[in-house]
Design an enzyme around this catalytic site. Structure first.
Site, PDB file in Angstrom:
ATOM      1  N   PRO A  49       1.780  -3.140   0.836  1.00 52.41           N
ATOM      2  CG  PRO A  49       1.532  -5.360   1.396  1.00 52.41           C
ATOM      3  CD  PRO A  49       2.083  -4.072   1.898  1.00 52.41           C
ATOM      4  CD  GLU A  50      -0.384   2.063  -1.530  1.00 52.73           C
ATOM      5  OE1 GLU A  50      -1.159   2.674  -2.287  1.00 52.73           O
ATOM      6  OE2 GLU A  50       0.711   2.509  -1.176  1.00 52.73           O
TER       7      GLU A  50
END
Length: 273
Positions: A2-3
DNA sequence: CTTCGTTCCTGGAAGC
DNA sequence: TGCTTCCAGGAACGAA
């Protein structure tokens, strides 16, 4: 992993399920994920709190609670916040269960258990990593006047600089590779070798790839899912990440792989200079 | 101060 | 086929 776009999507999908709900109990199955304060105090202080809103800053999610408390969550590589019906089977890799009012519970799941959680109040010491976050992509603070002086002082690879959360908040390996490709800049270039025009192009590229990631509900490469358990669509729009050895979508050249700033990096030796 | 290497962890892929 | 080894990486940390 997750960014910024993935965390933003988690926030959006979490919001309608948990805001306004009260946390009745907290069940912690892996106490070491709680980085502050202790797991015992974390569970005790959360009990009875109501979730009033959710914010995202960089890759952090902040669930705002009543009584001036803030639940900070960082998903790292494989963490997920999932909303699950109380009647349903519990999710795989369940590490923390937040029992809520209503017919759903909130779960923190994590395969590789790198995720971190904090419970802070407005009087608490600052959480390092959170309070030092730099400007966000798509914000008016991310300008050439901001980034150029930082780059000019660093001889390290430009990719490492844009991955530094203190410089720009929210980029990870996927969007860093994509932004450098879109800007036509090699990841291994020393930051201080970039001219102002290249830095302007890089900022524009960072904004573009992040905006596209958000629009496509994030990139699911391996494990990422949003709070509803859905995957992101952005993987089909990637130009370089995960495509080492494949043909460049722009020029047809075989994409190269190289370790830069300690991370696997993929780039096109023709499109990027 | 900067920069680089190490550490944490597990599932899945690659290698023999 | 079945075992072992390696790799993925965000960010804190320590060393140079």
């Amino acid at each position: 992993m997750p960014e910024l776009p993935e965390v933003e999507q988690v926030k959006k999908t979490l919001y309608p399920h948990v805001v306004g709900k009260k946390i009745n109990t907290v069940e912690i199955r892996l106490p070491r994920l709680i980085k502050y304060p202790t797991a015992e105090i974390f569970a005790e202080k959360l009990t009875g709190r109501t979730i009033t809103s959710i914010e995202r800053k960089g890759k952090y999610l902040r669930l705002n609670l009543d009584e001036n408390l803030y639940l900070l969550v960082h998903l790292r590589m494989t963490g997920a916040l999932l909303v699950i019906k109380k009647m349903a089977a519990e999710p795989l890799y369940a590490k923390i269960k937040f029992v809520l009012t209503g017919d759903e519970d909130l779960w923190f799941t994590d395969i590789r258990t790198f995720g971190t959680l904090y419970l802070i109040d407005h009087n608490d010491k600052n959480i390092e990593g959170y309070d030092t976050l730099g400007p966000e992509p798509l914000s008016k603070e991310l300008t050439v006047d901001y980034l150029a002086p930082i780059c000019s002082k660093k001889s390290a690879a430009i990719k490492g600089v844009i991955l530094d959360q203190k410089v720009i908040a929210g980029l990870g390996n996927i969007y860093a590779d994509e932004a450098l490709f879109a800007a036509g800049i090699l990841p291994q270039r020393p930051a201080n070798s970039l001219n102002k025009e290249e830095i302007a192009r890089l900022i524009e590229a960072v904004n573009a790839v992040i905006a596209q990631g958000i629009k496509n509900h994030g990139t699911t490469f391996r494990n990422y899912q949003d709070a509803d358990g859905n995957q992101g669509d952005n993987v089909k729009h990637l130009f370089v990440y995960g495509r080492k050895g494949e043909k460049c979508k722009v020029c047809g050249e075989t994409l190269c792989g190289l370790k830069v700033a300690g991370r696997g990096s993929t780039y096109c030796s023709k499109c990027q200079r």
